[in-house]
Design a protein around this motif. Sequence first.
Motif, PDB file in Angstrom:
ATOM      1  N   MET A   1      46.597  59.952  31.664  1.00  0.00           N
ATOM      2  CA  MET A   1      46.521  59.209  30.402  1.00  0.00           C
ATOM      3  C   MET A   1      45.318  59.716  29.598  1.00  0.00           C
ATOM      4  SD  MET A   1      46.280  55.090  29.863  1.00  0.00           S
ATOM      5  CE  MET A   1      47.685  54.874  30.964  1.00  0.00           C
ATOM      6  N   THR A   2      45.553  60.090  28.345  1.00  0.00           N
ATOM      7  CA  THR A   2      44.500  60.671  27.521  1.00  0.00           C
ATOM      8  C   THR A   2      43.720  59.583  26.797  1.00  0.00           C
ATOM      9  OG1 THR A   2      45.889  60.860  25.557  1.00  0.00           O
ATOM     10  CG2 THR A   2      45.974  62.681  27.150  1.00  0.00           C
ATOM     11  N   THR A   3      42.553  59.984  26.257  1.00  0.00           N
ATOM     12  CA  THR A   3      41.751  59.042  25.474  1.00  0.00           C
ATOM     13  C   THR A   3      42.513  58.557  24.249  1.00  0.00           C
ATOM     14  OG1 THR A   3      39.723  60.126  26.207  1.00  0.00           O
ATOM     15  CG2 THR A   3      39.572  58.739  24.244  1.00  0.00           C
ATOM     16  N   ALA A   4      43.281  59.444  23.647  1.00  0.00           N
ATOM     17  CA  ALA A   4      44.084  59.047  22.485  1.00  0.00           C
ATOM     18  C   ALA A   4      45.087  57.957  22.861  1.00  0.00           C
ATOM     19  CB  ALA A   4      44.806  60.262  21.909  1.00  0.00           C
ATOM     20  N   ASP A   5      45.682  58.082  24.066  1.00  0.00           N
ATOM     21  CA  ASP A   5      46.613  57.053  24.529  1.00  0.00           C
ATOM     22  C   ASP A   5      45.901  55.711  24.660  1.00  0.00           C
ATOM     23  OD1 ASP A   5      48.723  58.848  24.702  1.00  0.00           O
ATOM     24  OD2 ASP A   5      48.254  59.379  26.772  1.00  0.00           O
ATOM     25  N   LEU A   6      44.688  55.730  25.210  1.00  0.00           N
ATOM     26  CA  LEU A   6      43.938  54.498  25.405  1.00  0.00           C
ATOM     27  C   LEU A   6      43.590  53.855  24.070  1.00  0.00           C
ATOM     28  CD1 LEU A   6      41.626  55.726  28.294  1.00  0.00           C
ATOM     29  CD2 LEU A   6      43.414  53.985  28.485  1.00  0.00           C
ATOM     30  N   HIS A   7      43.254  54.667  23.073  1.00  0.00           N
ATOM     31  CA  HIS A   7      42.919  54.120  21.761  1.00  0.00           C
ATOM     32  C   HIS A   7      44.094  53.373  21.136  1.00  0.00           C
ATOM     33  CE1 HIS A   7      38.921  55.622  21.480  1.00  0.00           C
ATOM     34  NE2 HIS A   7      39.247  56.901  21.422  1.00  0.00           N
ATOM     35  N   ARG A   8      45.310  53.753  21.530  1.00  0.00           N
ATOM     36  CA  ARG A   8      46.493  53.126  20.936  1.00  0.00           C
ATOM     37  C   ARG A   8      46.934  51.871  21.674  1.00  0.00           C
ATOM     38  NH1 ARG A   8      47.988  58.733  19.981  1.00  0.00           N
ATOM     39  NH2 ARG A   8      49.003  58.853  22.015  1.00  0.00           N
ATOM     40  N   MET A   9      46.192  51.448  22.686  1.00  0.00           N
ATOM     41  CA  MET A   9      46.602  50.293  23.494  1.00  0.00           C
ATOM     42  C   MET A   9      45.970  48.979  23.070  1.00  0.00           C
ATOM     43  SD  MET A   9      46.702  51.783  27.383  1.00  0.00           S
ATOM     44  CE  MET A   9      47.895  52.999  27.891  1.00  0.00           C
ATOM     45  N   THR A  10      45.161  48.980  22.016  1.00  0.00           N
ATOM     46  CA  THR A  10      44.449  47.759  21.641  1.00  0.00           C
ATOM     47  C   THR A  10      45.402  46.606  21.346  1.00  0.00           C
ATOM     48  OG1 THR A  10      44.339  48.566  19.373  1.00  0.00           O
ATOM     49  CG2 THR A  10      42.422  48.964  20.767  1.00  0.00           C
ATOM     50  N   GLY A  11      46.471  46.890  20.600  1.00  0.00           N
ATOM     51  CA  GLY A  11      47.407  45.832  20.243  1.00  0.00           C
ATOM     52  C   GLY A  11      48.134  45.275  21.450  1.00  0.00           C
ATOM     53  N   ALA A  12      48.633  46.164  22.310  1.00  0.00           N
ATOM     54  CA  ALA A  12      49.345  45.703  23.504  1.00  0.00           C
ATOM     55  C   ALA A  12      48.425  44.920  24.425  1.00  0.00           C
ATOM     56  CB  ALA A  12      49.939  46.904  24.246  1.00  0.00           C
ATOM     57  N   TYR A  13      47.166  45.357  24.527  1.00  0.00           N
ATOM     58  CA  TYR A  13      46.219  44.627  25.382  1.00  0.00           C
ATOM     59  C   TYR A  13      45.936  43.239  24.816  1.00  0.00           C
ATOM     60  CZ  TYR A  13      41.997  43.510  28.006  1.00  0.00           C
ATOM     61  OH  TYR A  13      41.061  42.889  28.808  1.00  0.00           O
ATOM     62  N   ALA A  14      45.754  43.143  23.504  1.00  0.00           N
ATOM     63  CA  ALA A  14      45.466  41.845  22.886  1.00  0.00           C
ATOM     64  C   ALA A  14      46.610  40.873  23.077  1.00  0.00           C
ATOM     65  CB  ALA A  14      45.173  42.028  21.397  1.00  0.00           C
ATOM     66  N   LEU A  15      47.836  41.398  23.203  1.00  0.00           N
ATOM     67  CA  LEU A  15      49.016  40.544  23.386  1.00  0.00           C
ATOM     68  C   LEU A  15      49.416  40.424  24.854  1.00  0.00           C
ATOM     69  CD1 LEU A  15      51.194  41.805  20.398  1.00  0.00           C
ATOM     70  CD2 LEU A  15      49.843  39.699  20.527  1.00  0.00           C
ATOM     71  N   HIS A  16      48.564  40.935  25.772  1.00  0.00           N
ATOM     72  CA  HIS A  16      48.825  40.852  27.219  1.00  0.00           C
ATOM     73  C   HIS A  16      50.157  41.500  27.578  1.00  0.00           C
ATOM     74  CE1 HIS A  16      45.450  38.097  27.217  1.00  0.00           C
ATOM     75  NE2 HIS A  16      46.068  37.394  26.294  1.00  0.00           N
ATOM     76  N   ALA A  17      50.441  42.647  26.971  1.00  0.00           N
ATOM     77  CA  ALA A  17      51.722  43.307  27.162  1.00  0.00           C
ATOM     78  C   ALA A  17      51.611  44.583  27.996  1.00  0.00           C
ATOM     79  CB  ALA A  17      52.339  43.648  25.799  1.00  0.00           C
ATOM     80  N   LEU A  18      50.451  44.836  28.591  1.00  0.00           N
ATOM     81  CA  LEU A  18      50.273  46.049  29.392  1.00  0.00           C
ATOM     82  C   LEU A  18      50.560  45.760  30.859  1.00  0.00           C
ATOM     83  CD1 LEU A  18      46.944  47.515  27.942  1.00  0.00           C
ATOM     84  CD2 LEU A  18      49.262  48.342  27.538  1.00  0.00           C
ATOM     85  N   PRO A  19      51.189  46.694  31.581  1.00  0.00           N
ATOM     86  CA  PRO A  19      51.302  46.542  33.038  1.00  0.00           C
ATOM     87  C   PRO A  19      49.922  46.631  33.681  1.00  0.00           C
ATOM     88  CG  PRO A  19      52.092  48.701  32.340  1.00  0.00           C
ATOM     89  CD  PRO A  19      51.850  47.911  31.085  1.00  0.00           C
ATOM     90  N   ASP A  20      49.825  46.186  34.919  1.00  0.00           N
ATOM     91  CA  ASP A  20      48.517  46.058  35.569  1.00  0.00           C
ATOM     92  C   ASP A  20      47.741  47.372  35.599  1.00  0.00           C
ATOM     93  OD1 ASP A  20      48.999  43.420  35.987  1.00  0.00           O
ATOM     94  OD2 ASP A  20      49.601  43.626  38.086  1.00  0.00           O
ATOM     95  N   ASP A  21      48.405  48.493  35.919  1.00  0.00           N
ATOM     96  CA  ASP A  21      47.668  49.749  36.031  1.00  0.00           C
ATOM     97  C   ASP A  21      47.117  50.195  34.677  1.00  0.00           C
ATOM     98  OD1 ASP A  21      50.242  50.166  35.084  1.00  0.00           O
ATOM     99  OD2 ASP A  21      50.430  52.158  35.990  1.00  0.00           O
ATOM    100  N   GLU A  22      47.919  50.038  33.612  1.00  0.00           N
ATOM    101  CA  GLU A  22      47.438  50.423  32.290  1.00  0.00           C
ATOM    102  C   GLU A  22      46.364  49.453  31.791  1.00  0.00           C
ATOM    103  OE1 GLU A  22      50.660  50.893  29.590  1.00  0.00           O
ATOM    104  OE2 GLU A  22      51.572  52.558  30.699  1.00  0.00           O
ATOM    105  N   ARG A  23      46.509  48.176  32.144  1.00  0.00           N
ATOM    106  CA  ARG A  23      45.490  47.202  31.734  1.00  0.00           C
ATOM    107  C   ARG A  23      44.147  47.538  32.381  1.00  0.00           C
ATOM    108  NH1 ARG A  23      43.649  43.178  34.470  1.00  0.00           N
ATOM    109  NH2 ARG A  23      45.429  43.185  35.899  1.00  0.00           N
ATOM    110  N   GLU A  24      44.151  47.897  33.655  1.00  0.00           N
ATOM    111  CA  GLU A  24      42.905  48.239  34.332  1.00  0.00           C
ATOM    112  C   GLU A  24      42.280  49.494  33.726  1.00  0.00           C
ATOM    113  OE1 GLU A  24      44.015  48.532  38.392  1.00  0.00           O
ATOM    114  OE2 GLU A  24      44.312  46.362  38.653  1.00  0.00           O
ATOM    115  N   SER A  25      43.110  50.474  33.406  1.00  0.00           N
ATOM    116  CA  SER A  25      42.583  51.700  32.790  1.00  0.00           C
ATOM    117  C   SER A  25      41.990  51.401  31.415  1.00  0.00           C
ATOM    118  CB  SER A  25      43.703  52.741  32.650  1.00  0.00           C
ATOM    119  OG  SER A  25      44.195  53.129  33.921  1.00  0.00           O
TER     120      SER A  25
END
Length: 250
Positions: A1-25
């Motif tokens: 998973m790249t840094t660019a991918d992580l930057h795009r996860m803010t919305g999904a994280y705020a809505l609790h929509a990430l699976p556990d492994d992606e949430r931890e990353s």
Amino acid sequence: MTTADLHRMTGAYALHALPDDERESFERHLAGCEPCAQETAELAATAARLGLALSAPPRPEMREQVLRRITTVRQQPPGPPDAPRPGRTALRARRLSRWALAACLAAAAALGGTAVWQYERAEDAREQARRAEQGAEEIAAVLAAPDATTRAAALGDGATGAVVVSRDRDRAVFVASGMARPPGGKVYQLWFDDGGAMRSAGLMDPGRADQAVLMEGAVDGASALGITVEPEGGSRRPTSAPVALMELPA
């Protein structure tokens, strides 16, 4: 998973929509990325505002139906998880004890004791429901106020916070996401900073990582918000170093 991918996860994280492994990353990334922490806190506050603004009130009769049914349901206490299976003698004794208990309850009901107990519990439930409904309405009023302004910040350990202030209403709401549970017997306490003097603004729910809290009291001339860990029930003055300090939005 790249840094660019992580930057795009803010919305999904705020809505609790990430699976556990992606949430931890993402939480590991969040601890060292101020822009992502800021955006995540703002999105979480916005999600809370939308959720409360668009929530539909329950039917007026629903509360009475639920409370009425509560008084007719008997809750059985759970047994030990690894308890051995009882033998016939134990089962017979248990049945007898249940009949004896039923007889005692019937006698109490004949004397009105059970009715009084049920009435008091129903009244307690009504009062709790009324307070919860009133609190949600007050939070929604601040979050939806035309003059509401927001300031967000990272709180450490992957947690984010945002404070929403309505100067017209002179009230503030603190929205937390990903707060770690405080130590046993402790709670998070909110404070208004009045020119260096800390004024209690209420307690957070220690069992909830994500919550919106209507801060107690008027904003008045407060310039910042503080969070400390205090003994259960709260303190009149802070007894520990702040977990976080946030300036209130202008």
